[in-house]
Design an enzyme around this catalytic site. Structure first.
Site, PDB file in Angstrom:
ATOM      1  N   GLY A 137      12.070 -30.576  37.467  1.00  0.00           N
ATOM      2  CA  GLY A 137      10.775 -31.057  37.487  1.00  0.00           C
ATOM      3  C   GLY A 137       9.721 -30.532  37.977  1.00  0.00           C
ATOM      4  O   GLY A 137       8.579 -31.107  38.291  1.00  0.00           O
ATOM      5  N   ASN A 150       6.117 -28.534  23.701  1.00  0.00           N
ATOM      6  CA  ASN A 150       7.335 -28.002  24.538  1.00  0.00           C
ATOM      7  C   ASN A 150       6.719 -26.590  25.233  1.00  0.00           C
ATOM      8  O   ASN A 150       5.953 -25.921  24.797  1.00  0.00           O
ATOM      9  CB  ASN A 150       8.493 -27.510  23.863  1.00  0.00           C
ATOM     10  N   LEU A 159      17.403 -31.446  21.563  1.00  0.00           N
ATOM     11  CA  LEU A 159      16.597 -31.496  20.201  1.00  0.00           C
ATOM     12  C   LEU A 159      16.230 -32.664  20.068  1.00  0.00           C
ATOM     13  O   LEU A 159      16.446 -33.927  20.286  1.00  0.00           O
ATOM     14  CB  LEU A 159      17.671 -30.964  19.093  1.00  0.00           C
ATOM     15  N   ILE A 160      14.851 -32.677  19.351  1.00  0.00           N
ATOM     16  CA  ILE A 160      14.039 -33.939  19.373  1.00  0.00           C
ATOM     17  C   ILE A 160      14.635 -34.523  17.734  1.00  0.00           C
ATOM     18  O   ILE A 160      14.327 -33.986  16.756  1.00  0.00           O
ATOM     19  CB  ILE A 160      12.664 -33.746  19.425  1.00  0.00           C
ATOM     20  N   ASN A 164       7.503 -28.495  36.539  1.00  0.00           N
ATOM     21  CA  ASN A 164       6.223 -28.666  35.727  1.00  0.00           C
ATOM     22  C   ASN A 164       5.637 -30.205  35.672  1.00  0.00           C
ATOM     23  O   ASN A 164       4.571 -30.351  35.546  1.00  0.00           O
ATOM     24  CB  ASN A 164       6.721 -28.169  34.288  1.00  0.00           C
ATOM     25  N   HIS A 188       8.293 -23.189  26.837  1.00  0.00           N
ATOM     26  CA  HIS A 188       9.200 -22.123  26.757  1.00  0.00           C
ATOM     27  C   HIS A 188       9.337 -20.848  27.591  1.00  0.00           C
ATOM     28  O   HIS A 188       8.220 -20.338  27.570  1.00  0.00           O
ATOM     29  CB  HIS A 188       9.755 -21.843  25.151  1.00  0.00           C
TER      30      HIS A 188
HETATM   31  C1  GAR Z   1      11.146 -24.335  32.955  1.00  0.00           C
HETATM   32  O1  GAR Z   1      11.083 -22.945  33.359  1.00  0.00           O
HETATM   33  C2  GAR Z   1      10.784 -24.101  31.336  1.00  0.00           C
HETATM   34  O2  GAR Z   1      10.077 -23.432  30.797  1.00  0.00           O
HETATM   35  C3  GAR Z   1      12.294 -24.119  30.845  1.00  0.00           C
HETATM   36  O3  GAR Z   1      13.042 -25.021  31.863  1.00  0.00           O
HETATM   37  C4  GAR Z   1      12.368 -24.961  32.952  1.00  0.00           C
HETATM   38  C5  GAR Z   1      12.052 -26.337  33.577  1.00  0.00           C
HETATM   39  O4  GAR Z   1      11.575 -26.290  34.938  1.00  0.00           O
HETATM   40  N1  GAR Z   1      12.486 -24.736  29.530  1.00  0.00           N
HETATM   41  C6  GAR Z   1      13.413 -24.233  28.831  1.00  0.00           C
HETATM   42  O5  GAR Z   1      14.017 -23.472  28.878  1.00  0.00           O
HETATM   43  C7  GAR Z   1      13.277 -25.000  27.276  1.00  0.00           C
HETATM   44  N2  GAR Z   1      13.918 -24.253  26.334  1.00  0.00           N
HETATM   45  P1  GAR Z   1      11.087 -27.710  35.739  1.00  0.00           P
HETATM   46  O6  GAR Z   1      12.406 -28.600  35.269  1.00  0.00           O
HETATM   47  O7  GAR Z   1      11.250 -27.270  36.995  1.00  0.00           O
HETATM   48  O8  GAR Z   1       9.816 -28.091  35.078  1.00  0.00           O
END
Ligand code: GAR
Length: 188
Positions: A12, A101, A86-87, A14, A103
């Site tokens: 979390g 999203n 998946l949504i 982000n 990535h």
């Molecule tokens: C982030 O780096 C995001 O880009 C990635 O998961 C991490 C979540 O970090 N997303 C994916 O890989 C989606 N395919 P967080 O939970 O600390 O925000």
């Protein structure tokens, strides 16, 4: 007032950054955090931030009841911030062009099922890539394949480990994700 929902599965960081960024903005409200993982640290962050948390299992998440719940919350933008399921089609249809999203790679490279979090950075290092980055994109019914909204790149040096790449990506995410969300909400 713009209303966002943030979907999470993991740490979390982000979610935290987006919440901090909009904390002093009276025109943006995070109306709920949806988590598919009861052990995700993101859940604790949501509680600390005072944002209602909705923990979902797969059956609930894929049900029309869940879509109806999101619709009833009058959400302007659904933000997937490290969300790994998946949504469902019904949610995509209920929120056309309103689900995004992030990535941790330069799509279309290193995307698709199985490419998430650290797996992405390990693959990038194994392939001796000279750069990686982040992609923010619209969400469709397939993993990581919707239209791209924004990308940012960072150089990878020969000695970088997957952890080093993860750190570089983290900086890019923290810097750019809230700004891109703000631009989408207010169509800047
Ligand atoms: C982030 O780096 C995001 O880009 C990635 O998961 C991490 C979540 O970090 N997303 C994916 O890989 C989606 N395919 P967080 O939970 O600390 O925000």
């Amino acid at each position: 007032m713009k209303r966002i929902a943030i979907f999470v599965s993991g740490g979390g960081t982000n979610l935290q950054r987006i919440a901090d960024y909009f904390a002093s903005n009276r025109e943006v409200e995070i109306v709920c955090v949806v988590s598919n993982n009861k052990d995700a640290y993101a859940n604790q962050r949501a509680k600390n931030l005072g944002i209602p948390l909705l923990l979902v299992d797969k059956e609930t998440f894929n049900s029309s009841k869940f879509t109806a719940r999101m619709v009833s919350l009058d959400i302007d933008l659904i933000v997937l911030a490290g969300f790994l399921w998946l949504i469902p089609q019904s949610l995509i249809e209920a929120f056309p062009g309103k689900i995004i999203n992030i990535h941790p790679a330069l799509l279309p490279k290193y995307g698709g099922k199985g490419f998430y979090g650290h797996h992405v950075h390990e693959a990038v290092v194994a392939a001796h890539e000279k750069e990686s980055g982040i992609t923010i994109h619209y969400v469709n019914e397939k993993y990581d394949s919707g239209d791209i909204i924004f990308q940012a790149k960072v150089a990878i040096s020969r000695n970088d480990s997957p952890d080093d790449v993860a750190d570089k990506i983290h900086v890019l995410e923290q810097m750019n994700f809230p700004v891109v969300i703000e631009n989408l909400l207010f169509e800047k």
